[in-house]
Write a protein that holds these residues in place. Structure first.
Motif, PDB file in Angstrom:
ATOM      1  N   VAL A  96       0.848  -1.203   0.000  1.00  0.00           N
ATOM      2  CA  VAL A  96       0.000   0.000   0.000  1.00  0.00           C
ATOM      3  C   VAL A  96       0.878   1.246   0.000  1.00  0.00           C
ATOM      4  O   VAL A  96       1.852   1.336   0.751  1.00  0.00           O
ATOM      5  N   LYS A  97       0.533   2.186  -0.860  1.00  0.00           N
ATOM      6  CA  LYS A  97       1.177   3.496  -0.834  1.00  0.00           C
ATOM      7  C   LYS A  97       0.088   4.561  -0.659  1.00  0.00           C
ATOM      8  O   LYS A  97      -1.089   4.293  -0.864  1.00  0.00           O
ATOM      9  N   ARG A  98       0.495   5.747  -0.280  1.00  0.00           N
ATOM     10  CA  ARG A  98      -0.464   6.830  -0.058  1.00  0.00           C
ATOM     11  C   ARG A  98      -0.283   7.932  -1.099  1.00  0.00           C
ATOM     12  O   ARG A  98       0.832   8.371  -1.351  1.00  0.00           O
ATOM     13  N   VAL A  99      -1.390   8.342  -1.670  1.00  0.00           N
ATOM     14  CA  VAL A  99      -1.412   9.479  -2.589  1.00  0.00           C
ATOM     15  C   VAL A  99      -2.406  10.482  -2.012  1.00  0.00           C
ATOM     16  O   VAL A  99      -3.608  10.242  -2.004  1.00  0.00           O
ATOM     17  N   VAL A 100      -1.905  11.584  -1.500  1.00  0.00           N
ATOM     18  CA  VAL A 100      -2.742  12.611  -0.862  1.00  0.00           C
ATOM     19  C   VAL A 100      -3.629  11.966   0.210  1.00  0.00           C
ATOM     20  O   VAL A 100      -4.847  12.136   0.222  1.00  0.00           O
ATOM     21  N   ASP A 101      -3.014  11.178   1.078  1.00  0.00           N
ATOM     22  CA  ASP A 101      -3.715  10.509   2.188  1.00  0.00           C
ATOM     23  C   ASP A 101      -4.716   9.446   1.723  1.00  0.00           C
ATOM     24  O   ASP A 101      -5.530   8.982   2.530  1.00  0.00           O
ATOM     25  N   VAL A 102      -4.654   9.056   0.470  1.00  0.00           N
ATOM     26  CA  VAL A 102      -5.527   7.995  -0.046  1.00  0.00           C
ATOM     27  C   VAL A 102      -4.694   6.724  -0.191  1.00  0.00           C
ATOM     28  O   VAL A 102      -3.630   6.733  -0.818  1.00  0.00           O
ATOM     29  N   LYS A 103      -5.170   5.620   0.401  1.00  0.00           N
ATOM     30  CA  LYS A 103      -4.451   4.355   0.319  1.00  0.00           C
ATOM     31  C   LYS A 103      -4.634   3.734  -1.061  1.00  0.00           C
ATOM     32  O   LYS A 103      -5.754   3.519  -1.517  1.00  0.00           O
ATOM     33  N   ILE A 104      -3.505   3.454  -1.728  1.00  0.00           N
ATOM     34  CA  ILE A 104      -3.510   2.874  -3.069  1.00  0.00           C
ATOM     35  C   ILE A 104      -2.773   1.533  -3.027  1.00  0.00           C
ATOM     36  O   ILE A 104      -1.609   1.479  -2.627  1.00  0.00           O
ATOM     37  N   PRO A 105      -3.427   0.428  -3.429  1.00  0.00           N
ATOM     38  CA  PRO A 105      -2.731  -0.872  -3.429  1.00  0.00           C
ATOM     39  C   PRO A 105      -1.756  -0.986  -4.598  1.00  0.00           C
ATOM     40  O   PRO A 105      -2.055  -0.569  -5.716  1.00  0.00           O
ATOM     41  N   ILE A 106      -0.604  -1.538  -4.316  1.00  0.00           N
ATOM     42  CA  ILE A 106       0.407  -1.798  -5.341  1.00  0.00           C
ATOM     43  C   ILE A 106       0.556  -3.311  -5.465  1.00  0.00           C
ATOM     44  O   ILE A 106       0.851  -3.995  -4.485  1.00  0.00           O
ATOM     45  N   LEU A 107       0.338  -3.835  -6.672  1.00  0.00           N
ATOM     46  CA  LEU A 107       0.385  -5.275  -6.905  1.00  0.00           C
ATOM     47  C   LEU A 107       1.723  -5.665  -7.515  1.00  0.00           C
ATOM     48  O   LEU A 107       2.166  -5.068  -8.500  1.00  0.00           O
ATOM     49  N   ALA A 108       2.357  -6.672  -6.944  1.00  0.00           N
ATOM     50  CA  ALA A 108       3.627  -7.182  -7.463  1.00  0.00           C
ATOM     51  C   ALA A 108       3.475  -8.675  -7.725  1.00  0.00           C
ATOM     52  O   ALA A 108       3.153  -9.447  -6.815  1.00  0.00           O
ATOM     53  N   VAL A 109       3.693  -9.082  -8.973  1.00  0.00           N
ATOM     54  CA  VAL A 109       3.556 -10.487  -9.366  1.00  0.00           C
ATOM     55  C   VAL A 109       4.932 -11.126  -9.379  1.00  0.00           C
ATOM     56  O   VAL A 109       5.869 -10.615  -9.996  1.00  0.00           O
ATOM     57  N   THR A 110       5.063 -12.240  -8.667  1.00  0.00           N
ATOM     58  CA  THR A 110       6.331 -12.971  -8.644  1.00  0.00           C
ATOM     59  C   THR A 110       6.079 -14.425  -9.030  1.00  0.00           C
ATOM     60  O   THR A 110       5.012 -14.981  -8.764  1.00  0.00           O
ATOM     61  N   GLU A 111       7.063 -15.019  -9.659  1.00  0.00           N
ATOM     62  CA  GLU A 111       6.965 -16.422 -10.081  1.00  0.00           C
ATOM     63  C   GLU A 111       7.707 -17.286  -9.072  1.00  0.00           C
ATOM     64  O   GLU A 111       8.847 -17.002  -8.711  1.00  0.00           O
TER      65      GLU A 111
END
Length: 210
Positions: A96-111
């Motif tokens: 999760v990262k924050r953009v102007v106090d808004v929580k934004i999910p960051i997806l990382a795909v690993t094999e």
């Protein structure tokens, strides 16, 4: 004058409403800056989301074709059995990262580290292998597109809330404070005129007595 509550026309009340108006104006400025930043981020993400979506349609068509060929050649029961028995070889991690106090999910795909096929070769054919390979290749792109879509939705909700607060400040709260200040000022001025008139009358009466 009605404000939904009684207004006491005193200098203390005047000072209180002036301070409240000052705070409301400061909050209005902060919210307006936030609104501009949210709009800028949404516009940028819409552009990126459009690119991300555009890059997955053709590969998805290839995946659908390979999966359809596998179903036609092997049958539904075989494909479903392979799908149920095959271990997961891809993982999607969420940060999760924050953009102007808004929580934004960051997806990382690993094999996952796997040296063998996740299913037996004897019961499958090349269409299954091709579909599995294509899905592995396109999954990060799908997650990337989903990440942008979700971010836009979250930012849009924050923008809507911010805009409502701004509207309330601009159209209700600040004008109400201004009206109250104006009412108190006019009332105090009227009192001062009345007091001045009384003083003049008293002075004139005293001079006549002399």
């Amino acid at each position: 004058m009605s404000f939904g509550q009684s207004v006491t026309a005193t200098k203390i009340e005047l000072l209180k409403y002036k301070r409240s108006r000052q705070v409301a104006t400061m909050v209005q400025k902060i919210l307006d800056d936030k609104r501009k930043v949210l709009l800028k981020n949404i516009e940028e993400m819409i552009t990126e989301a459009s690119k991300a979506r555009g890059g997955i349609w053709d590969p998805l068509q290839d995946v659908y074709q390979s999966v359809n060929e596998a179903y036609l050649s092997l049958g539904t029961s075989t494909i479903e059995s392979v799908a149920e028995s095959a271990p997961a070889v891809m993982e999607v991690n969420v940060k999760v990262k924050r953009v102007v106090d808004v929580k934004i999910p960051i997806l990382a795909v690993t094999e996952k580290d796997t040296k063998s096929m996740p299913y037996g070769l004897s019961d499958t054919n090349s269409s299954v292998d091709r579909a599995a390979k294509q899905i592995k290749e396109i999954l990060p792109q799908i997650c990337n597109a989903a990440e942008y879509e979700n971010s836009i939705f979250s930012l849009a909700k924050a923008l809507e809330k911010t805009q409502k607060l701004l509207n309330a400040l601009e159209n209700v709260i600040i004008p109400q404070y201004q009206q109250r200040i104006k009412f108190i000022l006019s009332t105090l001025e009227e009192r001062e005129r009345e007091e001045f008139a009384k003083l003049k009358k008293v002075k004139a009466t005293m001079e006549k007595r002399k």
